[in-house]
Design an enzyme around this catalytic site. Structure first.
Site, PDB file in Angstrom:
ATOM      1  N   LYS A  23      27.389  39.727  37.417  1.00 56.36           N
ATOM      2  CA  LYS A  23      28.853  39.618  37.533  1.00 56.36           C
ATOM      3  C   LYS A  23      29.336  38.368  36.801  1.00 56.36           C
ATOM      4  O   LYS A  23      30.362  38.385  36.124  1.00 56.36           O
ATOM      5  CB  LYS A  23      29.266  39.589  39.017  1.00 56.36           C
ATOM      6  CG  LYS A  23      30.759  39.452  39.252  1.00 56.36           C
ATOM      7  CD  LYS A  23      31.277  40.483  40.230  1.00 56.36           C
ATOM      8  CE  LYS A  23      32.794  40.585  40.252  1.00 56.36           C
ATOM      9  NZ  LYS A  23      33.441  39.466  40.930  1.00 56.36           N
ATOM     10  N   ASN A  72      36.722  37.205  31.008  1.00 52.86           N
ATOM     11  CA  ASN A  72      37.847  36.419  31.534  1.00 52.86           C
ATOM     12  C   ASN A  72      38.342  35.324  30.584  1.00 52.86           C
ATOM     13  O   ASN A  72      39.556  35.237  30.338  1.00 52.86           O
ATOM     14  CB  ASN A  72      37.492  35.828  32.898  1.00 52.86           C
ATOM     15  CG  ASN A  72      37.192  36.911  33.941  1.00 52.86           C
ATOM     16  OD1 ASN A  72      36.974  38.062  33.589  1.00 52.86           O
ATOM     17  ND2 ASN A  72      37.175  36.543  35.203  1.00 52.86           N
TER      18      ASN A  72
HETATM   19  P1  NAD Z   1      42.207  33.092  48.187  1.00 57.23           P
HETATM   20  O1  NAD Z   1      42.654  31.888  47.428  1.00 57.23           O
HETATM   21  O2  NAD Z   1      43.141  34.248  48.348  1.00 57.23           O
HETATM   22  O3  NAD Z   1      41.741  32.667  49.652  1.00 57.23           O
HETATM   23  C1  NAD Z   1      41.009  31.519  49.914  1.00 57.23           C
HETATM   24  C2  NAD Z   1      41.537  30.964  51.228  1.00 57.23           C
HETATM   25  O4  NAD Z   1      40.652  29.929  51.653  1.00 57.23           O
HETATM   26  C3  NAD Z   1      42.928  30.342  51.112  1.00 57.23           C
HETATM   27  O5  NAD Z   1      43.744  30.876  52.127  1.00 57.23           O
HETATM   28  C4  NAD Z   1      42.676  28.849  51.354  1.00 57.23           C
HETATM   29  O6  NAD Z   1      43.742  28.198  51.999  1.00 57.23           O
HETATM   30  C5  NAD Z   1      41.449  28.937  52.261  1.00 57.23           C
HETATM   31  N1  NAD Z   1      40.709  27.673  52.359  1.00 57.23           N
HETATM   32  C6  NAD Z   1      40.202  26.906  51.366  1.00 57.23           C
HETATM   33  N2  NAD Z   1      39.612  25.809  51.876  1.00 57.23           N
HETATM   34  C7  NAD Z   1      39.756  25.894  53.225  1.00 57.23           C
HETATM   35  C8  NAD Z   1      39.380  25.046  54.301  1.00 57.23           C
HETATM   36  N3  NAD Z   1      38.736  23.893  54.106  1.00 57.23           N
HETATM   37  N4  NAD Z   1      39.699  25.425  55.570  1.00 57.23           N
HETATM   38  C9  NAD Z   1      40.363  26.580  55.791  1.00 57.23           C
HETATM   39  N5  NAD Z   1      40.752  27.435  54.809  1.00 57.23           N
HETATM   40  C10 NAD Z   1      40.447  27.085  53.535  1.00 57.23           C
HETATM   41  O7  NAD Z   1      40.848  33.561  47.503  1.00 57.23           O
HETATM   42  P2  NAD Z   1      40.238  35.032  47.399  1.00 57.23           P
HETATM   43  O8  NAD Z   1      40.973  35.778  46.345  1.00 57.23           O
HETATM   44  O9  NAD Z   1      40.113  35.621  48.753  1.00 57.23           O
HETATM   45  O10 NAD Z   1      38.797  34.703  46.780  1.00 57.23           O
HETATM   46  C11 NAD Z   1      37.714  34.211  47.535  1.00 57.23           C
HETATM   47  C12 NAD Z   1      36.479  34.338  46.644  1.00 57.23           C
HETATM   48  O11 NAD Z   1      36.250  35.745  46.399  1.00 57.23           O
HETATM   49  C13 NAD Z   1      36.656  33.701  45.257  1.00 57.23           C
HETATM   50  O12 NAD Z   1      35.461  33.136  44.833  1.00 57.23           O
HETATM   51  C14 NAD Z   1      37.039  34.898  44.366  1.00 57.23           C
HETATM   52  O13 NAD Z   1      36.686  34.706  43.002  1.00 57.23           O
HETATM   53  C15 NAD Z   1      36.213  35.999  44.995  1.00 57.23           C
HETATM   54  N6  NAD Z   1      36.726  37.348  44.756  1.00 57.23           N
HETATM   55  C16 NAD Z   1      38.043  37.653  44.998  1.00 57.23           C
HETATM   56  C17 NAD Z   1      38.490  38.952  44.792  1.00 57.23           C
HETATM   57  C18 NAD Z   1      39.926  39.333  45.073  1.00 57.23           C
HETATM   58  O14 NAD Z   1      40.307  40.478  44.772  1.00 57.23           O
HETATM   59  N7  NAD Z   1      40.756  38.496  45.645  1.00 57.23           N
HETATM   60  C19 NAD Z   1      37.606  39.941  44.343  1.00 57.23           C
HETATM   61  C20 NAD Z   1      36.257  39.600  44.133  1.00 57.23           C
HETATM   62  C21 NAD Z   1      35.841  38.301  44.339  1.00 57.23           C
HETATM   63  O1  KPL Z   2      35.880  40.623  37.851  1.00 64.80           O
HETATM   64  C1  KPL Z   2      36.741  40.655  36.995  1.00 64.80           C
HETATM   65  C2  KPL Z   2      37.790  39.599  37.040  1.00 64.80           C
HETATM   66  O2  KPL Z   2      38.902  39.799  36.543  1.00 64.80           O
HETATM   67  O3  KPL Z   2      37.492  38.537  37.616  1.00 64.80           O
HETATM   68  C3  KPL Z   2      36.665  41.693  35.904  1.00 64.80           C
HETATM   69  C4  KPL Z   2      37.611  42.828  36.187  1.00 64.80           C
HETATM   70  C5  KPL Z   2      35.250  42.264  35.858  1.00 64.80           C
HETATM   71  C6  KPL Z   2      36.923  41.109  34.560  1.00 64.80           C
HETATM   72  O4  KPL Z   2      35.977  40.157  34.249  1.00 64.80           O
END
Ligand code: NAD
Ligand code: KPL
Length: 303
Positions: free
Chosen positions: A182, A190
Site C-alpha cells: 500500500k 499520491n
Molecule cells: P482523522 O484525521 O479523520 O482522525 C484522526 C482523529 O484522531 C482526529 O479526530 C484527531 O483529533 C484524533 N487524535 C489525534 N491525536 C489524538 C490524541 N492524542 N488524543 C485523542 N484523539 C487524537 O484520520 P482518519 O482519516 O481516520 O485516518 C486515520 C489513519 O487511517 C490515517 O493514517 C489514514 O491515512 C488512514 N486511512 C484513512 C482512510 C480514510 O478513508 N479516512 C482510509 C484508509 C486509511
Molecule cells: O490510497 C489511496 C489514497 O488516496 O491514499 C489511493 C486511492 C490508493 C491512491 O494512492
C-alpha cells in the site's frame, strides 16, 4: 471486553459505530475536556451509510480516566500515533492488545517500541470514510482491513467480533507485505497527483513518470525483502489509477484543505529505507524534493 477507541475521526468513528451497533462495549477516548463537552452536546457518533444517518450514544472519556485498557484501536494519523499512545500508556493492562490503524510505515514501530509489554497488531485498511461534520462519519467506500502481527502469526481470539460487526477483515501472516504494497501504491500515485494538481485519473497523462517510480519502488521493495509487495506493482498502480480515476488522492485532499500530510510515513519512509540500503532512487528522491518544496511553499509541515 471493551473496545477503547482513540481517535474519533473518520476511521475511528467508522469502527466505533459498527462495533456499538453490533452490541460490543465501546468507549471513545477524546483528547481534552473541550472535545468531551462538544461530544456530549452532539449526543453521540453518527454513522451515515447509503445516505441514512444513525446515531450511537457511545460513552466517551478522557485519556486520564482511571480504568484499565485491555484492547485499544488507535485510529489517529501516523504523525500523532506516538504522542496519542503516550497519553494513555499508563492505563494499558499488561498483555493489552493495540490495533494500529495508520497508513504508511514507521509509526507502527515507533508505537511498538514504546510498549514492550503489549501486543501491537498492525492494520492495513482500504475502507473509505470522511467526516462531513464533527462526530459524524460517512462510510464512503467498501473496502477491506488486513490485520497482522509481524512478531506472532497467531490470530487473536476476538476476530469474530469484527465479523459480527460487519467489518470486512482478514488475518494476514505477512502484514508487512500488505503495508509495504500500500505504501508503494501511495508513493507512486499520491505525490504525483499533488504535483500535477490532478485527480488519480489525471496520471494517465503522465505514464512515463508513473512507470519510472514503479521501477524504482520495485527495486526498493526487493532490496527490503518484500518480493510479494513488489510483484506486478506497475500493473496494480495502473489498475488503481483507472479504478479511482475520478477521486482525488488522500494526499491531494490534505494539501487542498491545508492539512498536514503523512509524507514522512510514505515517501519519506521509502526514501529513508533506500538511503539505509545505499540504494540510489533518483526519480523517487526528486519527487520527494519537489513535494517538500510544494508543501513548504504552502506553509504546510514537511514531516
Ligand atoms: P482523522 O484525521 O479523520 O482522525 C484522526 C482523529 O484522531 C482526529 O479526530 C484527531 O483529533 C484524533 N487524535 C489525534 N491525536 C489524538 C490524541 N492524542 N488524543 C485523542 N484523539 C487524537 O484520520 P482518519 O482519516 O481516520 O485516518 C486515520 C489513519 O487511517 C490515517 O493514517 C489514514 O491515512 C488512514 N486511512 C484513512 C482512510 C480514510 O478513508 N479516512 C482510509 C484508509 C486509511
Ligand atoms: O490510497 C489511496 C489514497 O488516496 O491514499 C489511493 C486511492 C490508493 C491512491 O494512492
Amino acid at each position: 471486553m471493551t473496545w477503547h477507541i482513540l481517535g474519533a475521526g473518520s476511521l475511528g468513528s467508522l469502527w466505533a459505530t459498527r462495533l456499538a451497533r453490533a452490541g460490543m462495549p465501546v468507549r471513545l477516548i477524546l483528547r481534552n475536556p473541550q472535545r468531551l463537552e462538544a461530544y456530549r452536546q452532539a449526543g453521540g457518533l453518527t454513522l451515515i451509510e447509503a445516505g441514512q444517518p444513525a446515531q450511537y450514544a457511545i460513552p466517551a472519556e478522557l485519556p486520564q480516566a482511571q480504568t484499565p485498557i485491555h484492547r485499544l484501536l488507535l485510529a489517529c494519523k501516523a504523525y500523532d500515533a506516538r504522542s496519542a499512545v503516550a497519553s494513555i500508556a499508563q492505563r494499558l493492562a499488561p498483555g493489552a492488545e493495540l490495533l494500529l490503524l495508520q497508513n504508511g510505515l514507521g509509526s507502527q514501530d515507533e508505537v511498538a517500541q514504546q510498549l514492550p509489554e503489549q501486543r501491537c497488531l498492525f492494520v492495513s485498511s482500504t475502507e473509505g470514510a470522511f467526516r462531513p461534520a464533527d462526530f459524524q462519519v460517512v462510510f464512503a467506500g467498501n473496502g477491506h482491513n488486513w490485520l497482522g502481527d509481524p512478531g506472532d502469526p497467531r490470530p487473536p481470539a476476538w476476530l469474530d467480533e469484527l465479523q459480527r460487526a460487519g467489518i470486512a477483515h482478514q488475518w494476514s501472516t505477512d502484514i508487512l507485505a500488505r503495508l509495504w504494497r500500500k505504501l508503494a501504491l501511495n508513493c507512486a500515485i499520491n505525490p504525483l497527483t499533488v504535483l500535477h494538481d490532478c485527480r488519480n485519473g489525471g496520471l494517465s497523462e503522465h505514464p512515463a513518470e508513473v512507470a519510472i517510480l514503479c521501477t524504482e519502488l520495485t527495486e526498493l521493495l526487493q532490496l527490503c525483502g518484500q518480493p510479494a509487495a513488489a510483484d506486478n506493482l506497475h500493473e496494480e498502480v495502473q489498475r488503481v489509477i483507472h479504478a479511482t480515476a475520478a477521486n482525488y488522492s488522500s494526499m491531494h485532499q490534505d494539501v487542498a484543505l491545508g492539512r498536514r500530510t503523512e509524507i514522512s510515513y510514505l515517501l519519506g519512509y521509502a526514501c529513508a529505507a533506500a538511503q539505509r540500503h545505499g540504494l540510489q532512487l533518483p526519480h523517487l528522491q526528486h519527487v520527494q524534493q519537489r513535494l517538500l518544496e510544494h508543501l513548504q511553499a504552502r506553509g504546510l509541515p514537511v514531516n
